[in-house]
Scaffold this motif. Sequence first.
Motif, PDB file in Angstrom:
ATOM      1  N   GLY A  62      33.820  39.068  42.968  1.00  0.00           N
ATOM      2  CA  GLY A  62      33.786  37.617  42.924  1.00  0.00           C
ATOM      3  C   GLY A  62      34.963  36.986  42.218  1.00  0.00           C
ATOM      4  O   GLY A  62      36.068  37.530  42.172  1.00  0.00           O
ATOM      5  N   GLY A  63      34.698  35.833  41.634  1.00  0.00           N
ATOM      6  CA  GLY A  63      35.738  34.987  41.070  1.00  0.00           C
ATOM      7  C   GLY A  63      36.410  35.508  39.824  1.00  0.00           C
ATOM      8  O   GLY A  63      37.523  35.101  39.519  1.00  0.00           O
ATOM      9  N   ALA A  64      35.773  36.402  39.090  1.00  0.00           N
ATOM     10  CA  ALA A  64      36.391  36.906  37.866  1.00  0.00           C
ATOM     11  C   ALA A  64      37.673  37.671  38.180  1.00  0.00           C
ATOM     12  O   ALA A  64      38.687  37.520  37.479  1.00  0.00           O
ATOM     13  N   TYR A  65      37.660  38.441  39.232  1.00  0.00           N
ATOM     14  CA  TYR A  65      38.858  39.196  39.600  1.00  0.00           C
ATOM     15  C   TYR A  65      39.944  38.276  40.148  1.00  0.00           C
ATOM     16  O   TYR A  65      41.136  38.522  39.956  1.00  0.00           O
ATOM     17  N   TRP A  66      39.531  37.214  40.840  1.00  0.00           N
ATOM     18  CA  TRP A  66      40.519  36.250  41.307  1.00  0.00           C
ATOM     19  C   TRP A  66      41.179  35.549  40.127  1.00  0.00           C
ATOM     20  O   TRP A  66      42.400  35.308  40.146  1.00  0.00           O
ATOM     21  N   PHE A  87      47.960  42.406  30.400  1.00  0.00           N
ATOM     22  CA  PHE A  87      47.042  41.989  29.339  1.00  0.00           C
ATOM     23  C   PHE A  87      46.397  40.648  29.653  1.00  0.00           C
ATOM     24  O   PHE A  87      45.228  40.424  29.341  1.00  0.00           O
ATOM     25  N   GLY A  88      47.162  39.753  30.266  1.00  0.00           N
ATOM     26  CA  GLY A  88      46.602  38.472  30.658  1.00  0.00           C
ATOM     27  C   GLY A  88      45.518  38.619  31.721  1.00  0.00           C
ATOM     28  O   GLY A  88      44.498  37.923  31.689  1.00  0.00           O
ATOM     29  N   ALA A  89      45.726  39.531  32.673  1.00  0.00           N
ATOM     30  CA  ALA A  89      44.721  39.763  33.713  1.00  0.00           C
ATOM     31  C   ALA A  89      43.437  40.316  33.122  1.00  0.00           C
ATOM     32  O   ALA A  89      42.337  39.861  33.454  1.00  0.00           O
ATOM     33  N   VAL A  90      43.560  41.284  32.244  1.00  0.00           N
ATOM     34  CA  VAL A  90      42.377  41.865  31.617  1.00  0.00           C
ATOM     35  C   VAL A  90      41.647  40.813  30.783  1.00  0.00           C
ATOM     36  O   VAL A  90      40.414  40.697  30.832  1.00  0.00           O
ATOM     37  N   GLY A  91      42.401  40.023  30.039  1.00  0.00           N
ATOM     38  CA  GLY A  91      41.786  38.969  29.246  1.00  0.00           C
ATOM     39  C   GLY A  91      41.121  37.905  30.105  1.00  0.00           C
ATOM     40  O   GLY A  91      40.032  37.422  29.781  1.00  0.00           O
ATOM     41  N   ALA A  92      41.753  37.537  31.220  1.00  0.00           N
ATOM     42  CA  ALA A  92      41.174  36.521  32.103  1.00  0.00           C
ATOM     43  C   ALA A  92      39.889  37.021  32.747  1.00  0.00           C
ATOM     44  O   ALA A  92      38.916  36.272  32.871  1.00  0.00           O
TER      45      ALA A  92
END
Length: 102
Positions: A62-66, A87-92
């Motif tokens: 879903g949207g978390a990966y987007w 790191f930003g992707a993992v944090g987001a």
Amino acid sequence: MSASPENLVAIFVMALAAMAAKGGGFIAMRWLGRHRFVAAMLDHAPGAVLVSAAVVPLTQAGGAYWAGAIAAAVLTRTAGGFTPGLFGAVGAVALARWAGLQ
């Protein structure tokens, strides 16, 4: 801990294949040199591997990966590197999951 003979043979064959591929790459680089096409391919290979690994979660989840993918693209572009984007992707993704996005 024990391993079946089939698994050990499979691991050995994969190791041989990896060594043969690496050796072939070294021989090819010596023979071909570092042409523009080879240099461009080597420069873009890490990004291509990461994109191919990220496509499956993006299409199935879903949207978390987007949110993570968008954050990674923006931070990689603006912060100038792979590490801030990662790191930003993992944090987001973590923040989006904490906020309730799936």
